[in-house]
Enzyme design. Structure first.
Site, short mmCIF file in Angstrom:
data_model
loop_
_atom_site.label_atom_id
_atom_site.label_comp_id
_atom_site.label_asym_id
_atom_site.label_seq_id
_atom_site.Cartn_x
_atom_site.Cartn_y
_atom_site.Cartn_z
NE ARG A 32 -4.14 -1.96 1.88
CZ ARG A 32 -5.25 -2.05 2.57
NH1 ARG A 32 -5.49 -1.19 3.56
NH2 ARG A 32 -6.14 -2.98 2.31
CG ASP A 142 -14.10 6.39 7.18
OD1 ASP A 142 -14.74 5.33 7.33
OD2 ASP A 142 -12.87 6.42 6.96
#
Length: 273
Positions: A32, A142
């Site tokens: 990632r 979030d």
């Protein structure tokens, strides 16, 4: 990826998000981080770690948390929770509202991701409101700025929307044409009733002064260690009205931590009156 670099990333991510990256996540994190190396034009992970140690890395730290955090969801995921909301929580809270002078149901999707959960809640609540004439408000939060931008757009591939009952799709989605063919968008009258904001659930202060009747915080605690899980659950409990409900993921459990909630259904907890 050097072990020293991984330990640096693990510590940095934990301190700023409380996400607990185990020793088995090294390969995942390395993959990632490739996105950030390409975006920043930094050659190696070691150089990237040095960059993060600089004085002007707050924006990059936000990007790092974005790529590390997992965002897997779909509409009406774990449907038993939506059944519970419709069949038990809503009628019970609606009846109590008449005595407590609650003008509407207040609900929080604490890990909103790309929007499928809060929009599923909004559709459920809109259907209930049409039947019972009691209103609602919905907050979606979030930690990821990137994923919230997708939630605010409310645009989804047809393959995602195809999971939903067709009558609901016709009432709450617009079908795309031309450049948007193969996509659906949440109708604006539903979007306008929702609020999305970026929020770290473990920040020292949470921007809510009025408690919620229902909180969905699902598939979040699996990324935290036990002390962080306990801190989060007790924080969410304080933000519930007496008799309010907390929904967690079906792969999560509160049995190993201290809390004051009562289990009333699988992955569903009620705050005592």
């Amino acid at each position: 990826m050097l072990d020293t670099d991984y330990e640096f990333i693990r510590d940095l991510v934990y301190r700023h998000s409380r996400i607990n990256l185990g020793p088995d996540k090294k390969a995942l994190v390395s993959a990632r981080l490739g996105k950030r190396l390409r975006a920043t034009k930094i050659a190696t992970i070691t150089d990237y770690c040095r960059f993060l140690q600089g004085q002007s890395n707050n924006d990059e730290l936000s990007h790092l948390i974005d790529v590390i955090s997992t965002n897997h969801t779909f509409f009406f995921r774990e449907p038993a929770h939506f059944d519970f909301l419709r069949e038990r929580a809503w009628p019970e809270l609606r009846d109590r509202a008449r005595k407590a002078n609650w003008p509407h149901l207040s609900i929080w999707s604490a890990a909103a991701s790309s929007g499928e959960e809060p929009y599923s809640l909004a559709i459920t609540l809109a259907e209930l409101e049409a039947r019972d004439k009691w209103g609602w408000r919905l907050e979606g939060t979030d930690i990821s700025h990137r994923i919230l931008a997708r939630a605010r757009q409310g645009i989804y591939d047809a393959s995602v929307v195809d999971r939903i009952d067709r009558s609901l799709v016709s009432r709450y989605f617009l079908k795309g044409f031309g450049p948007q063919a193969g996509k659906y968008c949440i109708k604006s009258d539903l979007q306008k009733r929702m609020t999305f904001r970026q929020l770290n659930l473990l920040d020292a202060s949470v921007p809510y002064t009025q408690p919620f009747h229902v909180i969905f915080c699902r598939n979040v605690m699996i990324y935290f260690d036990r002390p962080t899980q306990e801190e989060l659950v007790n924080r969410l409990t304080r933000l519930l009205v007496p008799g309010g409900y907390l929904m967690v993921g079906h792969s999560e459990s509160l049995t190993a931590i201290q809390h004051s909630l009562k289990s009333v259904a699988p992955a569903t907890y009620r705050k005592p009156d």
